[in-house]
Design a protein around this motif. Structure first.
Motif, PDB file in Angstrom:
ATOM      1  N   MET A 176      62.429   0.334  31.873  1.00  0.00           N
ATOM      2  CA  MET A 176      63.066   1.573  31.429  1.00  0.00           C
ATOM      3  C   MET A 176      62.599   2.740  32.292  1.00  0.00           C
ATOM      4  N   PRO A 177      63.407   3.156  33.278  1.00  0.00           N
ATOM      5  CA  PRO A 177      63.085   4.375  34.031  1.00  0.00           C
ATOM      6  C   PRO A 177      63.158   5.600  33.123  1.00  0.00           C
ATOM      7  N   VAL A 178      62.168   6.474  33.218  1.00  0.00           N
ATOM      8  CA  VAL A 178      62.097   7.651  32.350  1.00  0.00           C
ATOM      9  C   VAL A 178      62.936   8.770  32.959  1.00  0.00           C
ATOM     10  N   CYS A 179      63.952   9.200  32.203  1.00  0.00           N
ATOM     11  CA  CYS A 179      64.831  10.278  32.657  1.00  0.00           C
ATOM     12  C   CYS A 179      64.292  11.649  32.260  1.00  0.00           C
ATOM     13  N   ASP A 180      63.695  11.725  31.074  1.00  0.00           N
ATOM     14  CA  ASP A 180      63.199  13.007  30.567  1.00  0.00           C
ATOM     15  C   ASP A 180      62.072  12.746  29.583  1.00  0.00           C
ATOM     16  N   VAL A 181      61.214  13.739  29.404  1.00  0.00           N
ATOM     17  CA  VAL A 181      60.112  13.674  28.443  1.00  0.00           C
ATOM     18  C   VAL A 181      60.282  14.829  27.472  1.00  0.00           C
ATOM     19  N   VAL A 182      60.345  14.515  26.184  1.00  0.00           N
ATOM     20  CA  VAL A 182      60.613  15.535  25.172  1.00  0.00           C
ATOM     21  C   VAL A 182      59.580  15.426  24.061  1.00  0.00           C
ATOM     22  N   SER A 183      59.577  16.427  23.218  1.00  0.00           N
ATOM     23  CA  SER A 183      58.763  16.412  22.003  1.00  0.00           C
ATOM     24  C   SER A 183      59.606  16.972  20.867  1.00  0.00           C
ATOM     25  N   SER A 184      59.486  16.373  19.703  1.00  0.00           N
ATOM     26  CA  SER A 184      60.243  16.830  18.537  1.00  0.00           C
ATOM     27  C   SER A 184      59.473  16.467  17.279  1.00  0.00           C
ATOM     28  N   HIS A 185      59.966  16.972  16.149  1.00  0.00           N
ATOM     29  CA  HIS A 185      59.298  16.713  14.871  1.00  0.00           C
ATOM     30  C   HIS A 185      59.353  15.230  14.523  1.00  0.00           C
ATOM     31  N   SER A 186      60.488  14.597  14.800  1.00  0.00           N
ATOM     32  CA  SER A 186      60.637  13.187  14.434  1.00  0.00           C
ATOM     33  C   SER A 186      59.952  12.251  15.407  1.00  0.00           C
ATOM     34  N   LEU A 187      59.903  12.641  16.685  1.00  0.00           N
ATOM     35  CA  LEU A 187      59.347  11.753  17.703  1.00  0.00           C
ATOM     36  C   LEU A 187      57.877  12.018  17.999  1.00  0.00           C
ATOM     37  N   GLY A 188      57.390  13.197  17.671  1.00  0.00           N
ATOM     38  CA  GLY A 188      55.993  13.498  17.926  1.00  0.00           C
ATOM     39  C   GLY A 188      55.797  14.247  19.232  1.00  0.00           C
ATOM     40  N   GLN A 189      54.570  14.229  19.705  1.00  0.00           N
ATOM     41  CA  GLN A 189      54.199  15.050  20.860  1.00  0.00           C
ATOM     42  C   GLN A 189      54.778  14.516  22.159  1.00  0.00           C
ATOM     43  N   VAL A 190      54.805  13.202  22.338  1.00  0.00           N
ATOM     44  CA  VAL A 190      55.256  12.618  23.596  1.00  0.00           C
ATOM     45  C   VAL A 190      56.340  11.586  23.325  1.00  0.00           C
ATOM     46  N   ALA A 191      57.516  11.772  23.934  1.00  0.00           N
ATOM     47  CA  ALA A 191      58.601  10.803  23.814  1.00  0.00           C
ATOM     48  C   ALA A 191      59.320  10.714  25.147  1.00  0.00           C
ATOM     49  N   ALA A 192      59.556   9.496  25.594  1.00  0.00           N
ATOM     50  CA  ALA A 192      60.237   9.262  26.860  1.00  0.00           C
ATOM     51  C   ALA A 192      61.691   8.900  26.597  1.00  0.00           C
ATOM     52  N   CYS A 193      62.597   9.559  27.311  1.00  0.00           N
ATOM     53  CA  CYS A 193      64.030   9.296  27.160  1.00  0.00           C
ATOM     54  C   CYS A 193      64.541   8.571  28.394  1.00  0.00           C
ATOM     55  N   GLY A 194      65.454   7.656  28.182  1.00  0.00           N
ATOM     56  CA  GLY A 194      66.032   6.943  29.309  1.00  0.00           C
ATOM     57  C   GLY A 194      66.883   5.786  28.845  1.00  0.00           C
ATOM     58  N   LYS A 195      67.393   5.051  29.808  1.00  0.00           N
ATOM     59  CA  LYS A 195      68.240   3.897  29.537  1.00  0.00           C
ATOM     60  C   LYS A 195      67.439   2.619  29.768  1.00  0.00           C
ATOM     61  N   LEU A 196      67.493   1.721  28.801  1.00  0.00           N
ATOM     62  CA  LEU A 196      66.848   0.419  28.968  1.00  0.00           C
ATOM     63  C   LEU A 196      67.676  -0.400  29.958  1.00  0.00           C
ATOM     64  N   GLU A 197      67.148  -0.577  31.149  1.00  0.00           N
ATOM     65  CA  GLU A 197      67.875  -1.311  32.175  1.00  0.00           C
ATOM     66  C   GLU A 197      67.732  -2.816  32.011  1.00  0.00           C
ATOM     67  N   ALA A 198      66.645  -3.255  31.417  1.00  0.00           N
ATOM     68  CA  ALA A 198      66.423  -4.687  31.227  1.00  0.00           C
ATOM     69  C   ALA A 198      65.496  -4.897  30.043  1.00  0.00           C
ATOM     70  N   GLY A 199      65.591  -6.085  29.439  1.00  0.00           N
ATOM     71  CA  GLY A 199      64.700  -6.427  28.343  1.00  0.00           C
ATOM     72  C   GLY A 199      65.064  -5.765  27.039  1.00  0.00           C
ATOM     73  N   ALA A 200      64.117  -5.741  26.128  1.00  0.00           N
ATOM     74  CA  ALA A 200      64.324  -5.153  24.806  1.00  0.00           C
ATOM     75  C   ALA A 200      62.983  -4.699  24.241  1.00  0.00           C
ATOM     76  N   ILE A 201      63.025  -3.759  23.310  1.00  0.00           N
ATOM     77  CA  ILE A 201      61.824  -3.286  22.626  1.00  0.00           C
ATOM     78  C   ILE A 201      62.131  -3.161  21.153  1.00  0.00           C
ATOM     79  N   ARG A 202      61.077  -3.211  20.359  1.00  0.00           N
ATOM     80  CA  ARG A 202      61.249  -2.952  18.932  1.00  0.00           C
ATOM     81  C   ARG A 202      59.988  -2.305  18.390  1.00  0.00           C
ATOM     82  N   HIS A 203      60.164  -1.530  17.343  1.00  0.00           N
ATOM     83  CA  HIS A 203      59.044  -0.829  16.721  1.00  0.00           C
ATOM     84  C   HIS A 203      58.169  -1.834  15.998  1.00  0.00           C
ATOM     85  N   GLY A 204      56.875  -1.801  16.285  1.00  0.00           N
ATOM     86  CA  GLY A 204      55.935  -2.672  15.610  1.00  0.00           C
ATOM     87  C   GLY A 204      55.744  -4.017  16.264  1.00  0.00           C
ATOM     88  N   SER A 205      56.535  -4.332  17.310  1.00  0.00           N
ATOM     89  CA  SER A 205      56.341  -5.609  17.979  1.00  0.00           C
ATOM     90  C   SER A 205      55.102  -5.556  18.851  1.00  0.00           C
TER      91      SER A 205
END
Length: 671
Positions: A449-478
């Protein structure tokens, strides 16, 4: 005083004998469901974890405390904390009230972590070879970091057990040390080769099960074209007609736009949200919007059309699966976009979007109301632009031509009225989007996942990376199980997540865990290749998570290099490319200063031959193989192994001078 505390604890357990029964029931229930509860922080941990995900205390610390009797109420269990901590934090109906003569929660957690670290410092070295040379290498690497306590503990353990055979042969030990060298954090980023081949990757079972589920595919569409062709207005109108923007919001935009003398920009302001963009009347960064069609979950990438912001357009639109090329039908505007008098962004954007790997394109001839919906004007634009698109590599069967008017709402989501476009019998814009075929996704490859932008918000917290998943998969808690070399690094830098890690951030080499995932601005449990997501991360330095970074699988890090061999096509440039020319190098979301260090050969595309003599310069429309040296290393892959990280663009003096692919990565030992 400690005796008094012991008496109180005895009385507590004597007065409420049901506590142990409750704990036993919790333990049995947890084991049935594959979870166990930490009695220090009460976090529900996955059954495969040997230590608490939150506080780091080992699971086996709790196995015997109930049966050991009350005599150990304040004693410390093996590698654990006191029983008082369990009484304080366990989710019991009746909890012990806080007293000044007892251990505080902070003291208990600190004590548990200290015991865990002591246990880890003596347990992990059992996976390291007893070879004296390799021991020195490991200790040397550990000594470079800022954890003297852990480093000294591991060093003393190695020195005291040189004569023991710990079960790993010399070859495995050499591989271990080599992997640590490749992945260790350094103040100065160096070239990093791959540790493992992607062919060795085996996807997890949950990825295979989710792949079989029938869900709408995500389609990323870049809206490109010359400045003032109506890209933002079209996006705003489309979102409004589909119910993504309410009438109240549109009325607000219309009122604000009229107050500033820009009444026709009301729909554009739905995408152009910054004060500077609204003041200047142009898009400056790639704006993102979402909607659902009958067939797809569509992500709109509204790209800037001004020539000063082509770099932003490249960074954002590299995520595109398809494109809508917007053309201004009004007289003079189309000709300006084609560069009849100067450099036009219609041509440049078409060349760039094709070099991104986009094969499907919808040519939307906008502002047809300004030419009276003239069929002759539409046919003239089509004849002029079709030849150029074919020269860029677009197949005629994959080009869709649509006349429309975003301001008059003609042919956007429904067919145009017969009064205006009676001569046109094709699809409207929304139907044309549904007619595009879905792109192939590399779900069964390692996470990328190449990082396009880095943002912070109330729901995501202090550090969040935005981008398109080019390959593979991720899941919360895995969890991603690690080999011994990652475990040592994890012990040094991420002691809170002792045996597991989520992702690796390159080129910094930071290890981070996934806190939450958002897709299309909605929280989700998992995401796979093709999805645009925002991933909240913890356990990493904010300064290392920047646009141009790449999030990848910890066992399959991307290559980091600063000397590359490229196969390029020189565009229509006035000045030739010379040996030693300084250029801007663009690859995925990264931009670096670079220099052409070598022109290897000239390529004859018709005869598929290369010149024997290296040319001194490159002129327009020539193909060549060159070497470039970057000012700083970037995440990159050869085009044959990863297309997303293998496409490159060269720019100079505000224009794109060449597009190409990475054919070879050159490391220091190969020069």
């Amino acid at each position: 005083m400690m005796g008094g505390v012991t008496d109180k604890v005895h009385n507590y357990f004597d007065g409420d004998q049901s506590m142990r029964g409750i704990l036993s029931e919790q333990k049995k229930s947890a084991s049935k469901h594959g979870f166990w509860r930490c009695l220090v922080c009460t976090y529900e941990n996955d059954g495969s974890l040997s230590s608490c995900y939150i506080c780091g205390v080992f699971k086996d610390s709790f196995d015997g405390w109930i049966n050991k009797g009350e005599n150990q109420a304040l004693g410390i269990c093996e590698h654990s904390t006191s029983v008082m901590a369990k009484a304080l934090f366990a989710g019991m109906p009746h909890q012990v009230p806080f007293r000044f003569d007892t251990l505080s929660p902070d003291d208990i957690v600190s004590l548990g972590r200290k015991k865990t670290k002591d246990h880890l410092a003596t347990a992990i070295p059992a996976t390291i070879s007893s070879s004296s040379t390799d021991e020195k290498e490991v200790v040397k690497i550990l000594a470079e970091h800022d954890d003297p306590e852990t480093s000294s503990a591991l060093s003393s353990h190695l020195n005291g057990n040189r004569s023991n055979n710990l079960g790993i042969n010399d070859n495995e030990s050499e591989i271990l040390v080599s992997k640590i060298h490749h992945l260790k954090l350094d103040k100065k980023i160096k070239n990093i080769k791959k540790v493992m081949s992607p062919s060795q990757y085996k996807p997890e079972k949950w990825i295979l099960s989710e792949q079989q589920q029938e869900t709408k595919s995500q389609l990323n569409i870049a809206i490109v074209g010359h400045v003032d062709s109506g890209k933002s207005t079209l996006c705003g109108r489309l979102l409004h007609l589909l119910g993504k923007i309410s009438k109240k919001e549109i009325h607000k935009y219309q009122k604000e736009a009229k107050e500033k003398g820009k009444g026709s920009f009301a729909f554009a302001w739905a995408m152009d949200e910054t004060a500077e963009e609204r003041e200047r009347g142009i898009t400056m960064t790639v704006a993102i919007a979402y909607f659902e069609s009958k067939k797809y979950r569509v992500v709109l990438l509204d790209s800037p059309g001004h020539k000063d912001f082509v770099s932003n357009m490249i960074s954002g639109s590299t995520q595109a699966d398809a494109a809508i090329l917007l053309v201004d039908a009004s007289k003079g505007s189309f000709e300006a976009g084609m560069g009849f008098h100067d450099v036009g962004q219609t041509k440049e954007h078409a060349q760039l979007i094709r070099s991104f790997g986009v094969e499907q394109i919808v040519v939307a001839v906008n502002k047809m109301d300004t030419v009276g919906y003239s069929q002759e004007r539409f046919n003239y634009i089509k004849s002029q632009l079709a030849a150029f698109l074919r020269s860029c590599g677009f197949k005629e069967t994959l080009i869709t031509w649509i006349p429309l008017s975003a301001m008059d709402n003609q042919n956007v989501v429904t067919s145009a009225s017969n009064d205006h476009l009676s001569w046109y019998h094709g699809l409207c814009l929304l139907d044309a989007i549904d007619s595009l075929y879905p792109p192939e996704r590399d779900v069964l490859k390692p996470l990328l996942m190449p990082v396009c932008d880095v943002v912070s918000s109330h729901s995501l917290g202090q550090v969040a990376a935005c981008g398109k998943l080019e390959a593979g998969a991720i899941r919360h808690g895995s969890k991603v199980p690690l080999g011994p070399f990652i475990s040592i690094l994890l012990m040094i830098f991420c002691c809170d997540s002792l045996n597991y890690v989520q992702v690796l951030i390159m080129p910094s080499g930071d290890l981070a865990t996934i806190r939450s995932i958002e897709r299309d601005c909605q929280a989700c449990l998992s995401a796979r290749a093709g999805d645009n997501v925002a991933v909240s991360l913890q356990g990493t330095d904010v300064s290392n998570l920047v646009p141009s970074a790449v999030i990848c699988h910890p066992d399959f890090p991307v290559t980091v290099a600063d000397i590359l061999e490229l196969k390029i096509l020189v565009l229509d440039v006035k000045m030739p490319i010379l040996l030693g020319s300084h250029v801007e190098f663009h690859i995925h979301h990264a931009k670096e200063a670079a220099q052409v260090t070598k022109i290897v050969s000239l390529l004859d595309q018709k005869k598929a031959k290369t010149s024997k003599i290296a040319p001194r310069l490159l002129t327009a429309r020539q193909s060549a193989t060159i070497e470039v040296s970057l000012e700083r290393p970037v995440c990159v892959e050869e085009f044959s192994s990863c297309r997303t990280l293998g496409r490159a663009f060269l720019r100079c003096s505000g224009i794109t001078i060449a597009v190409g692919i990475v054919t070879r990565i050159i490391f220091a030992d190969e020069q």
